[in-house]
Write an enzyme that holds these catalytic residues in place. Sequence first.
Site, PDB file in Angstrom:
ATOM      1  N   ASN A   1      -0.427   4.596  -0.171  1.00  0.00           N
ATOM      2  CA  ASN A   1      -1.405   5.820   0.163  1.00  0.00           C
ATOM      3  C   ASN A   1      -2.040   5.662   1.444  1.00  0.00           C
ATOM      4  O   ASN A   1      -2.671   6.510   1.821  1.00  0.00           O
ATOM      5  CB  ASN A   1      -2.269   6.050  -0.293  1.00  0.00           C
ATOM      6  CG  ASN A   1      -3.407   5.317  -0.983  1.00  0.00           C
ATOM      7  OD1 ASN A   1      -3.201   4.469  -0.215  1.00  0.00           O
ATOM      8  ND2 ASN A   1      -4.292   5.570  -1.861  1.00  0.00           N
TER       9      ASN A   1
ATOM     10  N   ASP B   1      -3.842 -10.498 -16.127  1.00  0.00           N
ATOM     11  CA  ASP B   1      -4.883 -11.117 -15.644  1.00  0.00           C
ATOM     12  C   ASP B   1      -5.789 -10.802 -16.839  1.00  0.00           C
ATOM     13  O   ASP B   1      -6.878 -10.440 -16.811  1.00  0.00           O
ATOM     14  CB  ASP B   1      -5.287 -11.438 -14.381  1.00  0.00           C
ATOM     15  CG  ASP B   1      -6.396 -13.017 -13.666  1.00  0.00           C
ATOM     16  OD1 ASP B   1      -5.077 -13.271 -13.011  1.00  0.00           O
ATOM     17  OD2 ASP B   1      -6.180 -13.490 -14.694  1.00  0.00           O
TER      18      ASP B   1
ATOM     19  N   HIS C   1      -3.274 -17.073  -5.888  1.00  0.00           N
ATOM     20  CA  HIS C   1      -4.013 -16.405  -4.562  1.00  0.00           C
ATOM     21  C   HIS C   1      -5.759 -16.793  -4.026  1.00  0.00           C
ATOM     22  O   HIS C   1      -6.301 -16.807  -3.164  1.00  0.00           O
ATOM     23  CB  HIS C   1      -4.363 -15.415  -5.191  1.00  0.00           C
ATOM     24  CG  HIS C   1      -5.569 -15.092  -6.362  1.00  0.00           C
ATOM     25  ND1 HIS C   1      -4.826 -16.301  -7.453  1.00  0.00           N
ATOM     26  CD2 HIS C   1      -6.532 -14.483  -6.919  1.00  0.00           C
ATOM     27  CE1 HIS C   1      -5.788 -16.306  -8.524  1.00  0.00           C
ATOM     28  NE2 HIS C   1      -6.577 -15.346  -8.232  1.00  0.00           N
TER      29      HIS C   1
ATOM     30  N   GLU D   1      -5.411 -21.252 -17.197  1.00  0.00           N
ATOM     31  CA  GLU D   1      -6.137 -22.039 -16.231  1.00  0.00           C
ATOM     32  C   GLU D   1      -6.777 -22.506 -16.289  1.00  0.00           C
ATOM     33  O   GLU D   1      -7.943 -22.480 -16.880  1.00  0.00           O
ATOM     34  CB  GLU D   1      -6.775 -20.714 -14.753  1.00  0.00           C
ATOM     35  CG  GLU D   1      -6.611 -21.234 -13.723  1.00  0.00           C
ATOM     36  CD  GLU D   1      -7.719 -20.401 -13.243  1.00  0.00           C
ATOM     37  OE1 GLU D   1      -8.786 -19.797 -12.850  1.00  0.00           O
ATOM     38  OE2 GLU D   1      -7.768 -20.661 -11.363  1.00  0.00           O
TER      39      GLU D   1
ATOM     40  N   ASP E   1      -1.322  -1.415  -3.721  1.00  0.00           N
ATOM     41  CA  ASP E   1      -1.506  -0.366  -5.441  1.00  0.00           C
ATOM     42  C   ASP E   1      -0.752  -0.762  -6.344  1.00  0.00           C
ATOM     43  O   ASP E   1       0.053  -0.935  -5.698  1.00  0.00           O
ATOM     44  CB  ASP E   1      -2.365   1.065  -4.796  1.00  0.00           C
ATOM     45  CG  ASP E   1      -1.586   2.110  -3.421  1.00  0.00           C
ATOM     46  OD1 ASP E   1      -1.433   1.852  -2.742  1.00  0.00           O
ATOM     47  OD2 ASP E   1      -0.130   1.623  -3.500  1.00  0.00           O
TER      48      ASP E   1
ATOM     49  N   ASP F   1       0.855  -1.315  -0.014  1.00  0.00           N
ATOM     50  CA  ASP F   1      -0.399   0.342  -0.364  1.00  0.00           C
ATOM     51  C   ASP F   1       0.885   1.273   0.404  1.00  0.00           C
ATOM     52  O   ASP F   1       1.704   1.007   1.230  1.00  0.00           O
ATOM     53  CB  ASP F   1      -0.928   0.191   0.917  1.00  0.00           C
ATOM     54  CG  ASP F   1      -1.480   1.385   1.208  1.00  0.00           C
ATOM     55  OD1 ASP F   1      -1.848   1.467   2.810  1.00  0.00           O
ATOM     56  OD2 ASP F   1      -2.311   2.443   0.152  1.00  0.00           O
TER      57      ASP F   1
ATOM     58  N   ASP G   1      -7.784 -16.665 -16.982  1.00  0.00           N
ATOM     59  CA  ASP G   1      -8.782 -17.223 -15.910  1.00  0.00           C
ATOM     60  C   ASP G   1      -9.582 -18.040 -16.632  1.00  0.00           C
ATOM     61  O   ASP G   1     -10.291 -18.367 -17.191  1.00  0.00           O
ATOM     62  CB  ASP G   1      -9.357 -16.081 -15.401  1.00  0.00           C
ATOM     63  CG  ASP G   1     -10.349 -16.025 -13.698  1.00  0.00           C
ATOM     64  OD1 ASP G   1      -9.629 -16.342 -13.004  1.00  0.00           O
ATOM     65  OD2 ASP G   1     -11.297 -15.799 -13.672  1.00  0.00           O
TER      66      ASP G   1
HETATM   67  O1  TEU Z   1     -10.286 -19.106 -10.161  1.00  0.00           O
HETATM   68  C1  TEU Z   1     -10.673 -20.788 -10.575  1.00  0.00           C
HETATM   69  C2  TEU Z   1     -11.564 -21.611 -10.336  1.00  0.00           C
HETATM   70  O2  TEU Z   1     -12.572 -21.966 -10.795  1.00  0.00           O
HETATM   71  C3  TEU Z   1     -12.132 -20.801  -8.544  1.00  0.00           C
HETATM   72  O3  TEU Z   1     -13.321 -22.159  -8.381  1.00  0.00           O
HETATM   73  C4  TEU Z   1     -10.358 -22.148  -7.978  1.00  0.00           C
HETATM   74  O4  TEU Z   1     -10.359 -23.027  -8.925  1.00  0.00           O
HETATM   75  C5  TEU Z   1     -11.242 -21.441  -6.381  1.00  0.00           C
HETATM   76  O5  TEU Z   1     -11.437 -20.444  -6.203  1.00  0.00           O
HETATM   77  C6  TEU Z   1     -10.700 -22.657  -5.944  1.00  0.00           C
HETATM   78  O6  TEU Z   1     -10.111 -22.954  -4.314  1.00  0.00           O
HETATM   79  C7  TEU Z   1     -10.286 -18.338 -10.923  1.00  0.00           C
HETATM   80  C8  TEU Z   1      -9.875 -17.281 -10.163  1.00  0.00           C
HETATM   81  O7  TEU Z   1      -8.573 -17.255 -10.065  1.00  0.00           O
HETATM   82  C9  TEU Z   1     -10.381 -17.233  -8.502  1.00  0.00           C
HETATM   83  O8  TEU Z   1      -9.477 -15.579  -7.925  1.00  0.00           O
HETATM   84  C10 TEU Z   1     -12.124 -16.194  -9.320  1.00  0.00           C
HETATM   85  O9  TEU Z   1     -12.326 -16.287  -8.094  1.00  0.00           O
HETATM   86  C11 TEU Z   1     -12.558 -17.597 -10.388  1.00  0.00           C
HETATM   87  O10 TEU Z   1     -11.751 -17.786 -11.090  1.00  0.00           O
HETATM   88  C12 TEU Z   1     -13.239 -16.366 -11.276  1.00  0.00           C
HETATM   89  O11 TEU Z   1     -12.911 -15.381 -11.694  1.00  0.00           O
HETATM   90 CA    CA Z   2      -3.681   2.335  -1.283  1.00  0.00          CA
END
Ligand code: TEU
Ligand code: CA
Length: 577
Positions: free
Chosen positions: A25, A100, A346, A273, A31, A23, A216
């Site tokens: 700010n 992404d 993530h 993905e 950010d 972060d 994605d």
């Molecule tokens: O995630 C792909 C997805 O199918 C999710 O269900 C993921 O496999 C699951 O959360 C695993 O625990 C992608 C992105 O990486 C995720 O952050 C998004 O929430 C999702 O697509 C929708 O865009």
């Molecule tokens: Ca910030």
Amino acid sequence: MEQRKDWWKDSLVYQIYPRSFQDSNGDGIGDINGIRQRLEYLKDLGVDVIWLSPVYQSPNDDNGYDISDYQAIMEEFGTMEDFDRMLEEIHGLGMKLVMDLVVNHTSDEHPWFRESRKSRDNPYREYYVWKEPRAGARIRPGAARPGETDEAAPNNWASRFRGSAWEWEEATGMYYLHMFSKKQPDLNWENPKVRREIYDMMTWWGRKGIDGFRMDVISMLSKNQDYPDGELKDGNPYGEGLPYYANGPRIHEFIKEMNREVLSKFDWMTVGEGVGVGPEEALDYAGFQSHELNMMFHFEHVEISPGPYGKWNNNPADLVELKQVLSRWQTKLEGKAWNSLFWENHDYPRAVSRFGSDDPRYRELSAKMLAICLYLMKGTPYVYQGQELGMTNCPFTELSDYRDIEIHRVYHEMVEEGGIPHEEMMTYIHHTGRDNARTPMQWDDTPGAGFSTGVPWIPLNPNYKEINVKEQQSRQDSVYWFYKNLFRFRKDSQIVKEGTYRLLLPEHPGVFAYERCFKGQRLLVACNFTPQYQELFLSALTEKNPEVVLRNYEETGDGKGLRPFEGIAWLYEGLSV
Ligand code: TEU
Ligand code: CA
């Protein structure tokens, strides 16, 4: 067309989840200008490519994976000028930026959906998937008491965030499809206008100079157009829709078209993905001759040992299964398609907590062992922010500490409607919830961990006082330095980059051992996934007196077995073990 240089094969890719990285700010939210402050850190770590999770305009229902304007920057993250400066600075440091691409769905606040929902004959209506209710069924939107669904929904699919995949819209008397939250309506990829809009947007980012896309849920773009019910099992009121929404009938047609229209025009890295993608399917998406994508992410390793509630469990990872999964990907793609190598992102819990050990005696050892195990395989290596420190799952005890919509939706359905005890569900969330990877990056031991001077959008992991960049940069035997040295070794190692792969001791319950072979050289990798000493019966160790090229223990072992969480790699000439 001259063959593009495949720079992405040898690149170390570092994933940034912008909300939690830095972060600048004081509003407690990471950010773009915060990222700019840390580019030297990434360069110094040895990063070649940054994969940046979404920074586009979004209402943040799913932390940016719900986009309301693909060509504008989310206000909380900064401005397009900030973005342009960041991109220039990334390139100035000799690194690349991969964005992404989230085009299976938009936010329901995207202008296209605002238009689409207005009327059945709106020009944007067919940008999304609208269906009539089932004839004769009573419409009960949100009917989600245990064992019940909205029987008028067009089919029995569940969203991947639980509940029905269909949302009733009274205004036009139809349902729309959302494979994720109801604020993430699925785009209709059957519509050539949608595809054209997406390709134009991708080209617009290409002309700004980005270096590629992580795509994605790319395997979900093409749905079976009959939208058939999924198989019902285990008393689940929702059917299994995956066979009908992943790897659909036109998916390769669409991606080949995307390649022709956009990807082939830029010197890009592309990684898809792959929800529902196994090695066989990956040969199509990432085959050297497919003209689709460079590589795929799969999830078969991070989703092993599922429980009765799928990923919501606290099962220990079965090592034999883990070895089978990772080895199948290495061998099936050999010579035909390119692999990606990741433990964390993530969406998944921290690897050291899932596959290593949180025990302070073993945390760093096991974090280094996991790096040896994965990154001496073949494929492009990915590191997620904080993984280079051995960051752990967060010890949240209150549901209110969690921010992830997936966690709250699943808790609501499984506990408040499904009757699962709160404590049981909290152990599952602690074990596998996505927020484990989304607590702020731990830069130092000052209050706020150097992430923010404000109240962070999600609580810090309290162990930031012990686990942080500053402390580890000052200690040569830290996970940070181990990662830095490992990737320096890897960059110059042909046998790691090019060698073939063979799993050894497949049935050993505690040791992951494999060998890489290249032009008469052999790299023998052995990792102990347990806190116990493990015997090793590998002739190479006795007969061939190999050279140790990488290890996570300071002092050498007895050469006959592995100490707790020991990882080691030997290099030798000659025949296999
Ligand atoms: O995630 C792909 C997805 O199918 C999710 O269900 C993921 O496999 C699951 O959360 C695993 O625990 C992608 C992105 O990486 C995720 O952050 C998004 O929430 C999702 O697509 C929708 O865009
Ligand atoms: Ca910030």
